[in-house]
Write an enzyme that holds these catalytic residues in place. Structure first.
Site, short mmCIF file in Angstrom:
data_model
loop_
_atom_site.label_atom_id
_atom_site.label_comp_id
_atom_site.label_asym_id
_atom_site.label_seq_id
_atom_site.Cartn_x
_atom_site.Cartn_y
_atom_site.Cartn_z
N LYS A 190 0.84 -1.42 0.09
CA LYS A 190 0.07 0.08 0.01
C LYS A 190 0.86 1.22 0.01
O LYS A 190 0.36 2.26 -0.53
CB LYS A 190 -1.14 -0.16 1.28
CG LYS A 190 -1.92 -1.08 1.47
CD LYS A 190 -3.25 -0.69 0.23
CE LYS A 190 -4.40 -1.52 0.47
NZ LYS A 190 -5.37 -1.35 -0.36
N ASP A 240 -8.83 -1.11 6.12
CA ASP A 240 -9.01 -2.37 6.89
C ASP A 240 -7.86 -2.88 7.35
O ASP A 240 -7.47 -3.82 7.85
CB ASP A 240 -9.54 -3.78 5.94
CG ASP A 240 -10.93 -3.70 5.72
OD1 ASP A 240 -11.68 -3.54 6.66
OD2 ASP A 240 -11.32 -3.72 4.57
#
Length: 373
Positions: free
Chosen positions: A76, A104
């Site tokens: 990410k 999340d």
């Protein structure tokens, strides 16, 4: 986007002929140059696992190991760093910002890390079911963390409202009408991962992949993968088959592909927390619908077994990262395996790439301080 009533079909496998002919524009070339200039940048490993090739009846299997990307335990950081870079470049010389995100786990931590390193503030909203260790890791980056009682989509709505405050900006990896530029930058950031795969396969003498398997939450990474492999002009490397994988309890992309339109599905509990998303990104959907050759949904037990098997082979992978191996097994074993293998165009010489997007909870990078982004 329509809700998905419980009466709608929820298939576990779907093949889509013709996806390899779909084409789109490529990601900007300057993304890779930006990442290579970051302190601590290095390509993540592309690990060959002959045991999995023998098991699957293909030529070679490689796992792209994202268990330590720029000091964080997931891919990410590529998207967050590029997007925040673009945001700050456009706002200069404005004062400090609060970067707001729903997550999340890994996206929020990447946004928080980027904010800390660039002298910005971060506020992160987490839905129910996120592991306490992931929440603590986000807070350790200096972010203000707020728990949301509902699912991921509720956390996104809450973050969107909070980002309306002065000197705040939403940094979200899912897009919808009116909110597309920043998630588009995040997707562009993920293109570095695909460029590395090309170089690493060439160095291994493997040529191009015949199949790439990518886990899907809202679909942003899958959008980047589709963009990379469906933007190559002909003549060029043969286009690989692209297979997405989701939990059976949150198969929004698989269900939407089966119905021919994006839908929102109810989500349930799953150990694949990063994939527990009920609505695909509106920005990603056209790419997923156009460019995915197949989609599959797997059970938690399948991803757990895959994670354990990868660990035994030396690859640290959490439930989301191991889902592509579970997907490969679902596609190539059991009743109908020959038909599924044919739909993917696989034979005994094929090269398969599995995208392991996160490290396991035992990965030291998941909890310890890491190198600067």
């Amino acid at each position: 986007m329509p809700e998905n009533p419980s009466s709608l079909p929820a298939p576990r496998w779907l093949a889509r002929p013709g996806a390899r002919a779909w084409r789109c524009d490529p990601a900007p070339a300057e993304v890779r140059a930006f990442h290579t200039a970051l302190p601590g940048y290095a390509p993540t490993p592309l690990t060959e696992l002959p045991e999995l090739a023998a098991e699957s009846g293909v030529g070679r299997v490689f796992v792209k190991d994202e268990s330590n990307r720029l000091g964080l335990p997931a891919f990410k950081a590529l998207g967050a760093s590029w997007a925040v870079h673009r945001i700050l470049a456009e706002r200069a010389p404005a004062g400090p910002l609060t970067l707001v995100a729903a997550t999340d786990g890994n996206h929020g931590r990447a946004v928080a890390r980027t904010a800390r390193l660039l002298g910005q503030r971060a506020r992160v909203f987490v839905p129910r079911g996120v592991h306490p260790g992931a929440v603590a890791a986000i807070a350790a980056e200096g972010a203000e963390v707020t728990a949301v009682a509902g699912p991921y989509d509720d956390a996104v709505r809450r973050a969107t409202r909070e980002a309306d405050a002065p000197d705040a900006v939403l940094v979200q990896d899912t897009g919808w009408p009116g909110y597309e530029r920043i998630p588009g930058w995040i997707v562009e950031g993920y293109s570095t991962l695909c460029a590395e795969i090309d170089e690493q396969l060439a160095a291994a003498g493997a040529g191009g992949p015949g199949l790439v398997v990518v886990p899907v939450g809202v679909g942003s990474l899958a959008q980047a993968v589709v963009t990379h492999y469906r933007s190559r002009p002909a003549p060029g490397p043969a286009a690989p088959a692209l297979l997405s994988v989701e939990p059976r309890t949150a198969a929004c992309v698989l269900t939407g592909l089966a119905l021919g339109a994006p839908v929102t599905v109810p989500t349930g509990d799953t150990t694949m927390a990063g994939l527990n998303c009920g609505t695909p990104s509106g920005l990603a959907w056209p790419h997923l619908y156009g460019g995915l050759d197949a989609a599959v949904a797997v059970a938690d037990a399948d991803s757990a077994r895959a994670a354990a098997d990868l660990a035994a082979l030396g690859v640290s992978s959490g439930p989301c990262g191991a889902a592509p191996l579970a997907a490969l097994r679902a596609a190539l074993t059991g009743d109908g395996a020959d038909e599924r293998r044919g739909a993917l165009g696989l034979d005994a010489t094929s090269v398969v790439v599995l995208l392991s997007t996160e490290g396991s909870a035992a990965n030291p990078h998941a909890t310890t301080p890491a190198d600067p982004v």
